[in-house]
Design an enzyme around this catalytic site. Structure first.
Site, PDB file in Angstrom:
ATOM      1  N   GLN A 164       0.923  -1.222   0.081  1.00  0.00           N
ATOM      2  CA  GLN A 164      -0.074  -0.172   0.062  1.00  0.00           C
ATOM      3  C   GLN A 164       0.950   1.076  -0.023  1.00  0.00           C
ATOM      4  OE1 GLN A 164      -2.517  -0.116   3.506  1.00  0.00           O
ATOM      5  NE2 GLN A 164      -3.976  -1.243   2.321  1.00  0.00           N
ATOM      6  N   LYS A 220     -16.386   6.099   2.278  1.00  0.00           N
ATOM      7  CA  LYS A 220     -15.244   6.125   1.301  1.00  0.00           C
ATOM      8  C   LYS A 220     -15.750   6.859   0.132  1.00  0.00           C
ATOM      9  CE  LYS A 220     -14.623   1.576   0.960  1.00  0.00           C
ATOM     10  NZ  LYS A 220     -13.923   0.513   0.436  1.00  0.00           N
ATOM     11  N   ASP A 247       0.202   4.035   1.316  1.00  0.00           N
ATOM     12  CA  ASP A 247      -0.750   4.470   2.257  1.00  0.00           C
ATOM     13  C   ASP A 247      -0.487   5.799   2.914  1.00  0.00           C
ATOM     14  OD1 ASP A 247      -3.051   3.994   3.893  1.00  0.00           O
ATOM     15  OD2 ASP A 247      -2.045   2.517   5.211  1.00  0.00           O
ATOM     16  N   HIS A 256      -2.060   8.738   6.164  1.00  0.00           N
ATOM     17  CA  HIS A 256      -3.236   9.113   7.080  1.00  0.00           C
ATOM     18  C   HIS A 256      -3.198  10.561   7.557  1.00  0.00           C
ATOM     19  CE1 HIS A 256      -2.858   4.760   7.683  1.00  0.00           C
ATOM     20  NE2 HIS A 256      -4.140   4.824   7.597  1.00  0.00           N
TER      21      HIS A 256
END
Length: 615
Positions: free
Chosen positions: A345, A433, A347, A349
RNA sequence: GCCGAUGUAGCUCAGCUGGUAGAGCAGCGGUUUUGUAAACCGCGGGUCGCAGGUUCGAUCCCUGUCAUCGGCUCCA
């Protein structure tokens, strides 16, 4: 439009004709549903202990052709619902009986798992069903709303492709039926064209190209769903990731790094343990503590955030990290790179205040757009929201969900108007999402990029900032992955390009081919390699004792963008005539250049992330 | 995980209803010294996915298992 409706009727009629044939061949057959799908149709049948295999498809096709040759008319009829239920009982069609009973109970505003097209509703929009309609062809009668062609002879060209298992009404606790798939078109010619297209698609399959171009491999010894990346494939991954990092750097993301295992406690706090504990790779330490391979990175990242108090002035805090996560997916779900157990990923945040959500999401969406547009790949947007009818599947209360979803919906509609899929029930358990869906070469859709709002984990991990009044304020998390996973991005990229990667991505950008094995030639080639490497160019030499033609061919097969033949001429003039891969050569004529000019051009192209050569 | 199919050399595939395997490409060696998509000659390479079973004998039949493919289900 009329043509599309005709095609729909043909495909729908073929589903009935197939059912007719199945009933002829296996009189005890019990039927489920048989809708029209993209390019064709299917019918779910229950043949008891008889299991169909591919060889039965020919038998069924033959019988279908007989039904078609008989040219029996499709006849519509109507029955009151109770009479219809009686019919199903008498005809020993328990699945139809179940559908009719549901229909009677729930009306036309039926439960979503009922396939509306398959029900013989006589009147639309009526909450009380009075009559249902039937269609009969030859000796087969089916509950159905239509429309159909007038007779079996007008059903068009078809071919049965495969048979597979499918759970009754899509629930894995229900009995499994056998789904027979066919494709159908108005004419034989169109059918042939479609079959030819499928053959072409196979050539672009990322699994095949991955093997041909030596990008990745799997090993029985290492395990299912665990791709191993070769040097060439690793270049692709690095380049993709570097691109995302570059984009994210512009938007204030900071890189972090975390271990690949964690105590189970982290997932209890995040809420994942309750929902996904069976899909974790678990580890028990020698002292009996339970750990797990990380299936996602958010709990780790929350703890980096939570290491100290944050002023509201510091927010948003944005962490990014490209790293593998591990999920014990069911074996039957694994497929090439599109579904794996070790998922890379890219990723990130974002930890922010509620008031910052919109801006952050807009920024992420900008990155998503800038990323994919470089490849000319357009993704479908899906608004993945929760299903209020399935409240147990989510954390948080209804008002939190409706507020969050309203906010997301506004953002989506502001960017794509109505061009998005409404993903009812597609939300994560912790929040709604925005998903960006890609398609593989066979049209199978999967999630690539994703932006996810999360109110749950900030609560679970008690994440706060100190607000203007000096008080603790609950913050919000946004999860986002631009690639989604590098594996899935590569599915899209490999299939989109058929392995003809743009220069900045190409594992090997230039290949030198020597004409002979004289020391002077070798020396010239080696000098070129040294200079190219200084410019960061990925270059290879083929100095094998083979004909130039054969070595050119080898480079073509590997889809190397630039091939340079070197021999006496080049040594004499210090100029090269690069051979440019065909798709790149459209607006780039083959002209002689000095070695330095050539290498400089390649080096420029390698950093510009444009698809077409400008040499 | 469920249903179905498949598994023979690095790759693509052949192997006639049981008598322990072949081709092309790739690889290696040699000849050739080559000019923009396949030079020529030779060689090596397979416990026929793995484990049991049936049989005088199994790549072939049976069972289990692993993996791949197509669906179903699932997908943080």
């Amino acid at each position: 439009m009329a043509q599309q409706q005709d095609l729909y009727a043909m495909r729908h009629s073929l589903a009935h004709i197939m059912a007719t044939a199945v009933q002829h061949l296996w009189p005890a057959a019990r039927f489920g549903v048989g809708p029209v799908v993209e390019n064709g149709f299917y019918y779910d049948v229950d043949l008891g202990n008889t299991k169909l295999s591919d060889t039965d498809l020919g038998t069924i096709e033959k019988e279908m052709k007989r039904v078609i040759a008989a040219d029996a008319p499709f006849v519509r009829s109507e029955k009151p619902i109770d009479e219809a239920i009686g019919w199903a009982k008498q005809a020993k069609q328990p699945y139809k009986e179940e559908l009719l009973n549901d229909l009677k109970r729930a009306g036309t505003t039926i439960a979503k798992d009922l396939d509306v097209d398959e029900l013989g509703l006589a009147a639309d929009g009526d909450s009380k069903v009075a009559n249902v309609s039937f269609y009969t062809d030859a000796d087969f009668t089916d509950l159905c709303r239509g429309p159909h062609v007038t007779s079996t002879g007008k059903a068009g060209a078809f071919k049965l492709l495969r048979v597979s298992g499918a759970y009754w009404r899509g629930k894995d606790t229900n009995p499994q039926m056998q789904r027979i798939y066919g494709i159908a078109f108005a004419t034989e010619k169109e059918l042939k064209e479609h079959l030819a297209m499928l053959e072409e698609a196979k050539k672009r399959d990322h699994r095949r190209i991955g093997q041909e171009l030596d990008l990745f491999t799997f090993s029985d010894l290492i395990g299912q769903g665990l791709p191993l990346w070769t040097p060439r494939g690793t270049v692709l991954r690095k380049q993709l990731d570097a691109f995302v990092q570059e984009l994210r750097d512009e938007y204030g993301y900071e890189e972090v790094a975390i271990p690949h295992i964690t105590k189970k406690d982290a997932y209890i706090a995040s809420g994942h343990w309750a929902k996904f504990k069976d899909e974790l790779f678990k580890i028990t330490t020698r002292e009996g503590h339970e750990f797990a391979m990380k299936p996602m990175n958010c709990p780790h990242h929350t703890q980096i955030y939570a290491r100290k108090p944050h002023s509201y002035r510091e927010l948003p805090v944005r962490f990014r990290e490209t790293t593998m996560v591990y999920r014990d997916e069911q074996s039957g779900e694994l497929a090439g790179l599109s579904r794996v157990r070790s998922i890379t990923q890219d990723d990130a945040h974002v930890f922010c205040r509620s008031s910052q959500i919109e801006q952050e999401i807009q920024n992420i969406w900008d990155i998503v757009e800038r990323f994919w547009s470089v490849f000319g790949i357009e993704l479908t947007v899906r608004f993945s929201r929760h299903d209020p009818a399935n409240g147990d599947a989510y954390i948080g209360d209804e008002s939190m969900w409706s507020d969050a979803e309203a906010q997301i919906k506004t953002i989506i509609e502001g960017r794509v108007d109505t061009h998005y899929i409404d993903g009812l029930g597609e939300a994560a358990f912790y929040g709604p999402k925005i998903d960006f869906l890609g398609k593989d070469v066979f049209g199978r859709q999967f999630q690539a990029s994703t932006i996810q709002l999360d109110f749950g984990q900030p609560q679970g991990f008690d994440l706060t900032c100190i607000d203007e009044k000096g008080e603790k304020e609950r913050i919000v998390m946004i999860h986002c992955a631009i690639n989604g996973s590098l594996e899935r991005s590569l599915v899209l990229l490999i299939e989109q390009t058929a392995g003809r990667f743009p220069i900045w991505l190409a594992p090997e950008q230039v290949r030198i081919i020597t004409v002979n094995q004289e020391p002077a030639t070798e020396q010239f080639a080696q000098d070129m390699v040294v200079r190219a490497k200084k410019l960061g160019i990925r270059i290879g030499i083929d100095s094998s004792n083979e004909s130039v033609g054969k070595k050119i061919r080898a480079a073509e097969i590997m889809k190397v963008p630039y091939t340079v033949v070197v021999g006496e001429k080049e040594i004499a003039t210090s100029e090269v005539l690069p051979r440019i891969r065909k798709d790149l050569a459209v607006d780039a004529p083959h002209t002689s250049k000095t070695v330095d000019e050539f290498l400089k051009t390649v080096a420029n192209e390698a950093t510009s992330r444009v698809h077409l050569s400008s040499l």
